[in-house]
Design an enzyme around this catalytic site. Structure first.
Site, PDB file in Angstrom:
ATOM      1  N   GLY A  72       0.824  -1.205   0.000  1.00 65.67           N
ATOM      2  CA  GLY A  72       0.000   0.000   0.000  1.00 65.67           C
ATOM      3  C   GLY A  72       0.858   1.254   0.000  1.00 65.67           C
ATOM      4  CB  THR A  73       4.022   2.097   1.746  1.00 63.90           C
ATOM      5  OG1 THR A  73       3.479   1.993   3.066  1.00 63.90           O
ATOM      6  CG2 THR A  73       5.042   3.226   1.714  1.00 63.90           C
ATOM      7  CG  HIS A 196      -1.171  -5.844   5.218  1.00 63.85           C
ATOM      8  ND1 HIS A 196      -0.587  -5.010   4.301  1.00 63.85           N
ATOM      9  CD2 HIS A 196      -1.184  -5.158   6.378  1.00 63.85           C
ATOM     10  CE1 HIS A 196      -0.253  -3.873   4.888  1.00 63.85           C
ATOM     11  NE2 HIS A 196      -0.608  -3.934   6.144  1.00 63.85           N
ATOM     12  CB  CYS A 320       2.007   5.235   9.987  1.00 66.43           C
ATOM     13  SG  CYS A 320       1.446   6.842  10.491  1.00 66.43           S
TER      14      CYS A 320
END
Length: 375
Positions: A72-73, A196, A320
């Site tokens: 996703g990053t 995930h 995060c």
């Protein structure tokens, strides 16, 4: 020995049974390079196309609008950089809320000039301030999460999307927190998610780009994913991610109903049973499965460690950057208590017994930690 309760599903869900079954089968059939023309390559290509089609249908886009990344990053970084670079003639300003995930904050800084917009005490962005930023010259892209990853507050995507369309500014939406838990918002130009988070395998990110949105990758590109995610794709993992999302969506209504009721119960019990505690985030307009609260005079690391010893897996600090134990930038932007904070997030395997046991054990642990520091 007390059984463990995993209450950190917003960080990562256990692999969904549907994903596990597909993953094991695909390891034997989808290992080849899908760019090759031989039988094994064509088989891998068919499986990859099937995964893309399922993901696209689940998100509500066309298959050719979905690009697969390594996380996703990675989806956030490549998406923000490419859409900003494509609008260099307009400018390089990236307007974003103060409570975006760190990947968006880092991506915005790398892409151009980041302009932060404040939020209220519930964590919701100031729409008037956002509109004022959009009216400034040189805005390349606006970024607003669908819902906050730490406090669950939904953001006014529809309202901001109208503003972006009026100013012809593409809207970038990080939907990692809400996919499979909430309806996909409309009006965006670019959307990202991470497998995930919904019970898929780690290492699969989704970057969805609406047709008509210009992109200009600024890194060496190859023929894969239009250059947005270079390199050999993990076909088995992509298939497993698609299977997990499809299965999770069929469970969503029932799970959301359960989770909302259990989180409402937790909100009430935490506030009633623990002195000097602040429960944060919007109590109504929120994701159904997340709760964050902060305890005065309590160290977050000590609280997480004590809860872990009791069998509870929870998050603390910024969601995060939890490993650094820095205060949450989200809570700081909201102007609420930042120390002694805990995020509870429920998943498909969570039970009411776990929630009840957590609410029963928590006051004793907080009291003990406070007593240890003389309070």
């Amino acid at each position: 020995m007390t059984s463990r309760a995993y209450l950190d599903a917003a960080t990562a869900e256990p692999l969904h049974p549907a994903a596990r079954e597909v993953l094991l089968a695909a390891l034997d059939s989808g290992w080849a390079d899908p760019a090759r023309l031989h039988h094994e390559g064509r088989t891998a290509r068919l499986l990859l196309d099937n995964a893309r089609a399922v993901l696209a249908e689940s998100i509500g886009v066309r298959p050719d609008e979905v690009f697969l990344t390594t996380s996703g990053t990675a989806a956030i970084h490549s998406g923000l950089l490419a859409v900003t670079a494509a609008r260099r003639r307009v400018g390089d300003r990236v307007v974003h809320s103060a409570v975006e995930h760190s990947a968006v904050l880092h991506g915005a800084t790398a892409a151009g000039t980041a302009n932060e917009v404040a939020v209220d005490a519930l964590g919701r962005v100031d729409v008037e301030a956002f509109a004022a930023q959009l009216q400034q010259p040189g805005v390349a892209v606006a970024a607003l999460q669908s819902a906050n990853h730490e406090v669950a507050t939904r953001q006014p995507i529809a309202e901001v999307a109208e503003l972006c369309q009026a100013h012809q500014v593409p809207l970038f939406v990080d939907a990692a927190a809400s996919i499979a838990h909430d309806a996909v918002p409309a009006g965006w130009s670019v959307l990202t998610a991470s497998a995930h988070k919904w019970g898929g395998p780690a290492g699969v990110g989704v970057l969805a780009v609406r047709k008509g949105t210009r992109l200009a990758p600024t890194w060496p590109v190859d023929e894969r994913e239009d250059g947005l995610s270079p390199g050999h794709p993990n076909v088995p993992a992509a298939l497993a991610a698609a299977a997990a999302l499809q299965a999770r969506l069929t469970e969503a209504d029932e799970l959301n109903k359960q989770h909302r009721a259990w989180i409402d119960e937790l909100r009430h019990r935490v506030a009633a049973d623990i002195p000097d505690v602040e429960v944060v985030g919007d109590p109504e307009d929120r994701l159904p499965h997340v709760l964050t609260f902060s305890c005065l005079y309590v160290d977050g690391e000590a609280l997480v460690t004590a809860l872990d010893a009791e069998g509870f897996s929870v998050s603390s600090g910024s969601a995060c950057t939890a490993s650094t134990l820095r205060p949450s930038h989200v809570l700081a932007a909201m102007g609420v208590l930042t120390h002694g904070n805990v995020r509870i997030s429920l998943g498909r395997t969570s039970t009411h017994e776990e929630v009840d046991r957590f609410a029963t054990v928590l006051p004793r642990i907080v009291q003990r930690i406070r007593a240890e520091v003389g309070l």
